[in-house]
Enzyme design. Sequence first.
Site, mmCIF file in Angstrom:
data_model
loop_
_atom_site.group_PDB
_atom_site.id
_atom_site.type_symbol
_atom_site.label_atom_id
_atom_site.label_comp_id
_atom_site.label_asym_id
_atom_site.label_seq_id
_atom_site.Cartn_x
_atom_site.Cartn_y
_atom_site.Cartn_z
ATOM 1 N N GLY A 11 21.033 -2.232 45.461
ATOM 2 C CA GLY A 11 19.626 -2.570 45.670
ATOM 3 C C GLY A 11 18.822 -1.312 45.971
ATOM 4 O O GLY A 11 17.793 -1.360 46.644
ATOM 5 N N ILE A 16 12.744 -1.421 50.033
ATOM 6 C CA ILE A 16 13.246 -0.552 51.100
ATOM 7 C C ILE A 16 14.409 0.299 50.588
ATOM 8 O O ILE A 16 14.596 1.441 51.022
ATOM 9 C CB ILE A 16 13.621 -1.369 52.372
ATOM 10 C CG1 ILE A 16 13.732 -0.461 53.588
ATOM 11 C CG2 ILE A 16 14.875 -2.222 52.186
ATOM 12 C CD1 ILE A 16 12.420 0.166 54.006
ATOM 13 N N ARG A 36 22.156 -2.767 37.583
ATOM 14 C CA ARG A 36 22.395 -3.612 36.412
ATOM 15 C C ARG A 36 21.956 -2.879 35.163
ATOM 16 O O ARG A 36 20.933 -2.190 35.180
ATOM 17 C CB ARG A 36 21.513 -4.871 36.485
ATOM 18 C CG ARG A 36 21.922 -5.875 37.474
ATOM 19 C CD ARG A 36 20.849 -6.978 37.424
ATOM 20 N NE ARG A 36 20.616 -7.509 38.750
ATOM 21 C CZ ARG A 36 21.120 -8.653 39.161
ATOM 22 N NH1 ARG A 36 21.839 -9.374 38.351
ATOM 23 N NH2 ARG A 36 20.885 -9.094 40.380
ATOM 24 N N LYS A 133 21.362 -14.222 57.087
ATOM 25 C CA LYS A 133 21.782 -12.842 57.378
ATOM 26 C C LYS A 133 22.854 -12.838 58.482
ATOM 27 O O LYS A 133 23.795 -12.042 58.439
ATOM 28 C CB LYS A 133 20.582 -11.989 57.810
ATOM 29 C CG LYS A 133 19.637 -11.625 56.660
ATOM 30 C CD LYS A 133 18.546 -10.650 57.128
ATOM 31 C CE LYS A 133 17.643 -10.221 55.977
ATOM 32 N NZ LYS A 133 16.552 -9.319 56.419
ATOM 33 N N ARG A 137 26.740 -11.243 58.831
ATOM 34 C CA ARG A 137 27.283 -10.503 59.990
ATOM 35 C C ARG A 137 28.636 -11.099 60.403
ATOM 36 O O ARG A 137 29.607 -10.368 60.610
ATOM 37 C CB ARG A 137 26.317 -10.597 61.190
ATOM 38 C CG ARG A 137 25.054 -9.764 61.061
ATOM 39 C CD ARG A 137 24.287 -9.783 62.391
ATOM 40 N NE ARG A 137 23.091 -8.929 62.339
ATOM 41 C CZ ARG A 137 22.320 -8.658 63.381
ATOM 42 N NH1 ARG A 137 22.605 -9.177 64.589
ATOM 43 N NH2 ARG A 137 21.265 -7.872 63.257
#
Lengths: 307, 307
Positions: A11, A16, A36, A133, A137
């Site tokens: 990413g 970000i 990709r 998220k 973790r």
Amino acid sequence: MANSSKILIIGGTGYIGRHISKASLALGHPTFLLVRESSASNPEKAKLLESFKASGAIIVNGSLEDQASLVEAIKKVDVVISAVKGPQLGDQLNIIKAIKEIGTIKRFLPSEFGNDVDRTHAVEPAKTMFANKAKIRRAIEAEGIPYTYVSSNCFAGLFLPSLGQPGLSSPPRDKAVISGDGNAKVVFVKEEDIGTFTIKAVDDPRALNKILYLRLPANTYSINDLVALWEKKIGKTLEKTYLSEEEVLKKIAESPFPVNAMLSTGHSIFVKGDQTNFEIGPDGVEASQLYPEVKYTTVEEYLGQYV
Amino acid sequence: MANSSKILIIGGTGYIGRHISKASLALGHPTFLLVRESSASNPEKAKLLESFKASGAIIVNGSLEDQASLVEAIKKVDVVISAVKGPQLGDQLNIIKAIKEIGTIKRFLPSEFGNDVDRTHAVEPAKTMFANKAKIRRAIEAEGIPYTYVSSNCFAGLFLPSLGQPGLSSPPRDKAVISGDGNAKVVFVKEEDIGTFTIKAVDDPRALNKILYLRLPANTYSINDLVALWEKKIGKTLEKTYLSEEEVLKKIAESPFPVNAMLSTGHSIFVKGDQTNFEIGPDGVEASQLYPEVKYTTVEEYLGQYV
């Protein structure tokens, strides 16, 4: 060298992620970007990738859905950083599987870069977004993978130009709409600085298996104080409208996804104060204390560009 | 009675779910709503649930994360409709598991209510958002569960007040910003009508294992035609700014989630024309053809309220 770990960024051309890629290259890490093949067809991404390549980045073709490509890419490095977006968060389980299989990764930083997802008072749909998220973790911890979770709080570029309300490209000069009483303390961090602090942490034993909080003292403001700072800068008083929590909740309930995702994230940050309403515990470290040498952009400097 | 199936609605107080719940009650279905116990603490949801209860809805406590509660709830009904939001889409696998286990469900409508996710030209992150919905389709088909996928296209309440650009609460009177060339045909459907068409389909054998498209003839407009209609209504010409596809892609690439989720969805709809750039095939049926008796609100009527 302690800070020459080879880093794979997944990413790495995103909002970000591009700043993490830049920081990794700037700080001298051999930097691999998982990309990709279809990215080449997006002119914006292609341009960015060209500039990263010119700075020494190594492009590896592959994706989260192609497990073999993921394993091959991860084998090349010591550290994996994911900066994938909301809809791909769940697919990070494939990264965890690959890291477990390979067994030599020294640090994994999953895609976080916001509130501490284990310490929020969010309503839906932000509640589930944070919970998704948190699931990642827990999966990392269950597999015993060494990690750092970067809680970078508010992206300055998204929240500062609007004094807390995404949507404006420069701060208002007549009216300010404030969610809640405007007293909750919020942390604003410039995207470039998030990239730098993130890369600083990857080889740092003090950040091993910790949450790295970007709770920068000069950038922690209540919205009331932020508006006051802006008023001082432009020498003018704004007309302020305060939305009660009930009004904010009503607006969230009446908005479709993803509008409600933004509004409910705002509720957690600006009404509940979830970026600062707890003390950093033994599971956390604060970035500006670990890296006092990083001269981050202050909120005051940031707002200066709009005066 | 053919249309008296018992219906369980998951996400039945959400933005679109509330209209499905209302339609289910209005059309005389025994209506069950799966609700988290914590919903009571949200005054907005509590109020809505009270009104549904007063109309005969039966509240069942439970959630997608509590499999036993899900199985118990689904056992009570013939039809299951999910209207859960983006971050919970993946958890619909739990519904599929429960439906498979129970084996008596006559129809499952997963959370769709937008573009046909198998026929898009979206860029990220909308691409993955659509792909995540497509994954749920494939899981339903793999288990042989009877389904209807509702492709309801644009929510009128989100897109019409802004003439295609979410964010305004009433149409502009001076300037219009148009993505692409403004010629792609787009379908706008009032949320109440989406609820009605959805409930009409649950017992209809013609919609069994089909995509139900809400491609309403009176509500299919290019943005250029929509702006022209508005200009005629207010007797004034707007200043139009056209954003090239490259400019739109640049904005998407530079925006964080979920802003980019909205922008990339808009790119698919308004630039690529993904709601109308294909013929309805043998796997689809069109709602206004199946149910000509539904007097849906037209775009022209809808805009009338703002003049």
